[in-house]
Design a protein around this motif. Structure first.
Motif, PDB file in Angstrom:
ATOM      1  N   ASP A 176       0.850  -1.192   0.000  1.00  0.00           N
ATOM      2  CA  ASP A 176       0.000   0.000   0.000  1.00  0.00           C
ATOM      3  C   ASP A 176       0.887   1.244   0.000  1.00  0.00           C
ATOM      4  O   ASP A 176       1.444   1.618   1.032  1.00  0.00           O
ATOM      5  N   LEU A 177       1.051   1.876  -1.158  1.00  0.00           N
ATOM      6  CA  LEU A 177       1.863   3.088  -1.293  1.00  0.00           C
ATOM      7  C   LEU A 177       0.993   4.276  -1.701  1.00  0.00           C
ATOM      8  O   LEU A 177       1.438   5.194  -2.400  1.00  0.00           O
ATOM      9  N   LYS A 178      -0.232   4.254  -1.256  1.00  0.00           N
ATOM     10  CA  LYS A 178      -1.189   5.294  -1.661  1.00  0.00           C
ATOM     11  C   LYS A 178      -0.721   6.692  -1.270  1.00  0.00           C
ATOM     12  O   LYS A 178      -0.990   7.663  -1.975  1.00  0.00           O
ATOM     13  N   ARG A 180       2.036   7.968  -1.516  1.00  0.00           N
ATOM     14  CA  ARG A 180       2.988   8.523  -2.489  1.00  0.00           C
ATOM     15  C   ARG A 180       2.316   8.903  -3.810  1.00  0.00           C
ATOM     16  O   ARG A 180       2.964   9.437  -4.695  1.00  0.00           O
ATOM     17  N   MET A 181       1.042   8.616  -3.937  1.00  0.00           N
ATOM     18  CA  MET A 181       0.325   8.857  -5.198  1.00  0.00           C
ATOM     19  C   MET A 181      -0.204  10.289  -5.228  1.00  0.00           C
ATOM     20  O   MET A 181      -1.392  10.540  -5.439  1.00  0.00           O
ATOM     21  N   THR A 182       0.724  11.236  -5.055  1.00  0.00           N
ATOM     22  CA  THR A 182       0.315  12.630  -4.904  1.00  0.00           C
ATOM     23  C   THR A 182      -0.260  13.218  -6.188  1.00  0.00           C
ATOM     24  O   THR A 182      -1.148  14.053  -6.159  1.00  0.00           O
ATOM     25  N   LYS A 183       0.259  12.758  -7.318  1.00  0.00           N
ATOM     26  CA  LYS A 183      -0.206  13.290  -8.598  1.00  0.00           C
ATOM     27  C   LYS A 183      -1.510  12.635  -9.050  1.00  0.00           C
ATOM     28  O   LYS A 183      -2.190  13.135  -9.932  1.00  0.00           O
ATOM     29  N   TRP A 184      -1.839  11.511  -8.464  1.00  0.00           N
ATOM     30  CA  TRP A 184      -2.942  10.688  -8.975  1.00  0.00           C
ATOM     31  C   TRP A 184      -4.004  10.453  -7.909  1.00  0.00           C
ATOM     32  O   TRP A 184      -4.598   9.376  -7.844  1.00  0.00           O
ATOM     33  N   GLN A 185      -4.254  11.483  -7.117  1.00  0.00           N
ATOM     34  CA  GLN A 185      -5.209  11.366  -6.018  1.00  0.00           C
ATOM     35  C   GLN A 185      -6.572  10.842  -6.477  1.00  0.00           C
ATOM     36  O   GLN A 185      -7.229  10.098  -5.752  1.00  0.00           O
ATOM     37  N   TYR A 186      -6.986  11.242  -7.674  1.00  0.00           N
ATOM     38  CA  TYR A 186      -8.336  10.859  -8.110  1.00  0.00           C
ATOM     39  C   TYR A 186      -8.488   9.348  -8.363  1.00  0.00           C
ATOM     40  O   TYR A 186      -9.578   8.829  -8.473  1.00  0.00           O
ATOM     41  N   LEU A 187      -7.343   8.652  -8.430  1.00  0.00           N
ATOM     42  CA  LEU A 187      -7.430   7.203  -8.643  1.00  0.00           C
ATOM     43  C   LEU A 187      -7.660   6.442  -7.340  1.00  0.00           C
ATOM     44  O   LEU A 187      -7.993   5.254  -7.366  1.00  0.00           O
ATOM     45  N   LEU A 188      -7.433   7.097  -6.214  1.00  0.00           N
ATOM     46  CA  LEU A 188      -7.423   6.366  -4.946  1.00  0.00           C
ATOM     47  C   LEU A 188      -8.829   6.150  -4.411  1.00  0.00           C
ATOM     48  O   LEU A 188      -9.738   6.841  -4.716  1.00  0.00           O
TER      49      LEU A 188
END
Ligand SMILES: Cc1cc2nc3c(=O)[nH]c(=O)nc-3n(C[C@H](O)[C@H](O)[C@H](O)COP(=O)(O)O)c2cc1C
Length: 188
Positions: A176-178, A180-188
């Motif tokens: 779970d590296l959510k 770090r997904m700063t650019k892709w927040q809408y995918l979470l």
């Protein structure tokens, strides 16, 4: 200095083994009222929304004609416990055998397409062929999902991934590296 001399040359006709193409799927079709199913390892997501999936289906497959003629299929996602069946489905043809009967698969009526869902699979995606422009050169069908279903009794399924030579990897631990997904927040 590291050069290519430090590496081993990998045969180009084995390149597919270096990039895992996603989970092995079963692709069902239905032509003239007869359902069929094939195994497919060369597939990928192409677009999030509206979703688009690409899968290669060769003219050597009985499924090819059904896919071309009906423009419909179901992508059924099998779990690791189905591994032997998945391989066997990909080693015989609907031209010779009723694979639903031979492999004891339960066909479930789909909502939008004639091709059946497979009850034993943890997910089923009803698709329409959206673009055939790459079928000529690459046997690559662009498939647009129109309905998708998952089995609520299996929330954490282990999927199968073909390594290209009849060996498979099975899903392992989830990282779970959510955060770090700063650019892709809408995918979470
Ligand atoms: C692990 C595995 C992966 C396969 N992946 C593909 C694929 O991506 N594309 C394809 O055309 N055939 C693929 N095949 C071969 C077909 O599943 C096989 O030709 C099958 O017999 C076709 O069934 P059909 O004639 O009933 O359509 C694969 C087979 C196996 C065992």
């Amino acid at each position: 200095m590291i050069t290519t001399a430090d590496f081993r040359a990998h045969p180009l006709d084995q390149v597919h083994r270096l990039i895992e193409p996603g989970p092995v799927i079963l692709l069902t079709t239905q032509r003239h009222g007869t359902p069929n199913v094939m195994t497919n390892g060369f597939n990928m997501m192409v677009r999030h929304a509206p979703p688009m999936i690409a899968a290669t289906v060769g003219p050597w497959d009985h499924s090819y004609r059904a896919l071309v003629e009906t423009g419909e299929c179901v992508i059924a996602v099998p779990t690791a416990d189905m591994a032997a069946t998945v391989v066997d489905i990909g080693n015989c043809s609907g031209a010779d055998v009723d694979k639903f009967q031979r492999f004891d698969l339960t066909a479930v009526a789909a909502r939008e397409v004639e091709a059946p869902l497979i009850a034993e699979c943890h997910a089923n995606i009803e698709c329409r062929v959206a673009d055939t422009s790459l079928v000529g050169p690459y046997h690559l069908f662009l498939l647009e999902p129109v309905r998708a279903w998952t089995d609520p009794s299996r929330p954490a399924p282990e999927l199968l991934h073909h390594r290209g030579d009849g060996t498979f990897t099975v899903d392992g631990p989830v990282l779970d590296l959510k955060e770090r997904m700063t650019k892709w927040q809408y995918l979470l």
